[in-house]
Design a protein around this motif. Sequence first.
Motif, PDB file in Angstrom:
ATOM      1  N   THR A 165      33.717  57.604  55.282  1.00 45.66           N
ATOM      2  CA  THR A 165      32.627  58.442  54.787  1.00 45.66           C
ATOM      3  C   THR A 165      33.140  59.563  53.892  1.00 45.66           C
ATOM      4  O   THR A 165      32.538  59.879  52.856  1.00 45.66           O
ATOM      5  N   ARG A 166      34.264  60.178  54.274  1.00 49.96           N
ATOM      6  CA  ARG A 166      34.820  61.284  53.483  1.00 49.96           C
ATOM      7  C   ARG A 166      35.234  60.837  52.083  1.00 49.96           C
ATOM      8  O   ARG A 166      35.199  61.624  51.139  1.00 49.96           O
ATOM      9  N   THR A 167      35.626  59.581  51.950  1.00 47.99           N
ATOM     10  CA  THR A 167      36.095  59.088  50.667  1.00 47.99           C
ATOM     11  C   THR A 167      34.956  58.955  49.660  1.00 47.99           C
ATOM     12  O   THR A 167      35.178  59.092  48.452  1.00 47.99           O
ATOM     13  N   PHE A 168      33.744  58.715  50.140  1.00 44.36           N
ATOM     14  CA  PHE A 168      32.608  58.454  49.263  1.00 44.36           C
ATOM     15  C   PHE A 168      31.422  59.349  49.630  1.00 44.36           C
ATOM     16  O   PHE A 168      30.379  58.864  50.078  1.00 44.36           O
ATOM     17  N   PHE A 171      37.179  47.067  39.999  1.00 46.55           N
ATOM     18  CA  PHE A 171      38.004  47.450  41.127  1.00 46.55           C
ATOM     19  C   PHE A 171      39.126  48.397  40.689  1.00 46.55           C
ATOM     20  O   PHE A 171      39.510  49.303  41.421  1.00 46.55           O
ATOM     21  N   THR A 172      39.635  48.186  39.480  1.00 45.16           N
ATOM     22  CA  THR A 172      40.664  49.087  38.963  1.00 45.16           C
ATOM     23  C   THR A 172      40.132  50.516  38.886  1.00 45.16           C
ATOM     24  O   THR A 172      40.820  51.473  39.263  1.00 45.16           O
ATOM     25  N   ARG A 173      38.908  50.657  38.430  1.00 50.05           N
ATOM     26  CA  ARG A 173      38.290  51.980  38.349  1.00 50.05           C
ATOM     27  C   ARG A 173      38.048  52.552  39.749  1.00 50.05           C
ATOM     28  O   ARG A 173      38.285  53.743  39.996  1.00 50.05           O
ATOM     29  N   LEU A 174      37.615  51.711  40.668  1.00 47.55           N
ATOM     30  CA  LEU A 174      37.341  52.165  42.036  1.00 47.55           C
ATOM     31  C   LEU A 174      38.594  52.731  42.697  1.00 47.55           C
ATOM     32  O   LEU A 174      38.517  53.679  43.497  1.00 47.55           O
ATOM     33  N   TRP A 214      40.880  56.368  45.637  1.00 44.32           N
ATOM     34  CA  TRP A 214      41.743  56.247  46.801  1.00 44.32           C
ATOM     35  C   TRP A 214      42.826  57.304  46.746  1.00 44.32           C
ATOM     36  O   TRP A 214      43.027  57.905  45.686  1.00 44.32           O
ATOM     37  N   PRO A 215      43.579  57.593  47.826  1.00 50.18           N
ATOM     38  CA  PRO A 215      43.597  56.883  49.104  1.00 50.18           C
ATOM     39  C   PRO A 215      42.358  57.150  49.960  1.00 50.18           C
ATOM     40  O   PRO A 215      41.639  58.122  49.758  1.00 50.18           O
ATOM     41  N   GLN A 216      42.132  56.240  50.902  1.00 51.82           N
ATOM     42  CA  GLN A 216      41.035  56.384  51.841  1.00 51.82           C
ATOM     43  C   GLN A 216      41.276  57.605  52.739  1.00 51.82           C
ATOM     44  O   GLN A 216      42.384  58.117  52.822  1.00 51.82           O
ATOM     45  N   GLN A 217      40.205  58.049  53.374  1.00 53.16           N
ATOM     46  CA  GLN A 217      40.251  59.194  54.294  1.00 53.16           C
ATOM     47  C   GLN A 217      40.445  60.519  53.567  1.00 53.16           C
ATOM     48  O   GLN A 217      40.669  61.544  54.196  1.00 53.16           O
ATOM     49  N   ALA A 253      35.302  67.524  43.171  1.00 51.74           N
ATOM     50  CA  ALA A 253      34.058  67.376  42.419  1.00 51.74           C
ATOM     51  C   ALA A 253      34.294  66.704  41.067  1.00 51.74           C
ATOM     52  O   ALA A 253      33.471  65.897  40.607  1.00 51.74           O
ATOM     53  N   ASP A 254      35.413  67.013  40.415  1.00 54.07           N
ATOM     54  CA  ASP A 254      35.704  66.415  39.109  1.00 54.07           C
ATOM     55  C   ASP A 254      35.873  64.904  39.220  1.00 54.07           C
ATOM     56  O   ASP A 254      35.404  64.148  38.359  1.00 54.07           O
ATOM     57  N   LEU A 255      36.540  64.452  40.281  1.00 53.21           N
ATOM     58  CA  LEU A 255      36.750  63.016  40.456  1.00 53.21           C
ATOM     59  C   LEU A 255      35.432  62.312  40.755  1.00 53.21           C
ATOM     60  O   LEU A 255      35.167  61.220  40.245  1.00 53.21           O
ATOM     61  N   VAL A 256      34.585  62.921  41.565  1.00 54.86           N
ATOM     62  CA  VAL A 256      33.281  62.319  41.878  1.00 54.86           C
ATOM     63  C   VAL A 256      32.434  62.204  40.611  1.00 54.86           C
ATOM     64  O   VAL A 256      31.734  61.205  40.407  1.00 54.86           O
ATOM     65  N   ARG A 257      32.511  63.209  39.751  1.00 56.31           N
ATOM     66  CA  ARG A 257      31.738  63.160  38.504  1.00 56.31           C
ATOM     67  C   ARG A 257      32.292  62.116  37.538  1.00 56.31           C
ATOM     68  O   ARG A 257      31.532  61.401  36.871  1.00 56.31           O
TER      69      ARG A 257
END
Length: 313
Positions: A45-48, A80-83, A87-90, A95-99
């Motif tokens: 959940t924290r990753t996304f 998948f490369t963009r996804l 990462w890493p998970q957890q 905010a910049d990465l989410v945008r």
Amino acid sequence: MLATLGTPPQGTGRAVEVKADGQRGTIVVADGAVTVFSRNGTDVTRTFPELAGITAAIGDRRVVLDGEIVALDAQGRPSFTRLQRRWPQQRRPGADLVRSVPVRFWAFDILHADGNDVTEQPYTRRRDLLDDLTVVDKSRVLTVPRPMLGVTPSDALDAVAAHGMEGVVVKELDSPYRPGERSPYWIKVPIRASIELTIVGYWNAGGPGGRTRVGSLLVAGHDQTGDLMAIGQVGTGFSDLTRRTLHAQLQPLRCSTAPVANHVDVPGVRFVQPQLVAEVAYREYVAGRWLRHTSFKGLRPSNPSQTLLPTPA
């Protein structure tokens, strides 16, 4: 439920869905909260964090959804490369990465609806429940892709190939949902075959800066006796960022002896402990030989001890 790799069935009496190039996930929505689980049950959940917006898309509902976490490229296709930039998970991203790399959830099945277990309902009924789930016309974080009906899987495969997609999944209309099982009710037909394999070595890239970049990977899978066997070298499918990131991840895993049972006599290989799993696309595999025409698809959060050799041609 997991799909079985196969060839396109004949006829039109099935549903055909686009195979997304993402990360399999399960979404649990209850009491206004969203929990995200990976395929192996890890809470990510924290990753996304933006997937919390699913509650706005479905209203006051309690559901469990199955689908793919995807990051779209400039053409609107899952990448998948963009996804992997998320990462890493957890890790909670900034905010910049989410945008810059937003994700969304492509839901293709529903397991629970408002307290009712619907896994024994046929696929068509579950799809009706899923299609009626959203209360907004368009959500930034939840998509329910429409299945293709009344078309042959072969024609559907040609169509998705023309649009640069991964492949299709063919589903029986009367099939139940079997959690955790690899079921013949779902047949996945990729444009190219792909498999999860364990990384057991690497070669540095050539040219300036090559000492800090991976040039190619040595990959392996377990045979029927449980021995880990090297079966291929993967040198394409990497972005420059991925080559650098992989190099940094592999350095702590360096080891002096080959972690595989078969002899690997290839100059320049640096062996690593078998702890990371990569998805590898390939054209052909013949027993006793290496994979042909390989391409790196990305790291997968899978168990290295469970990677298997592909079925020979």
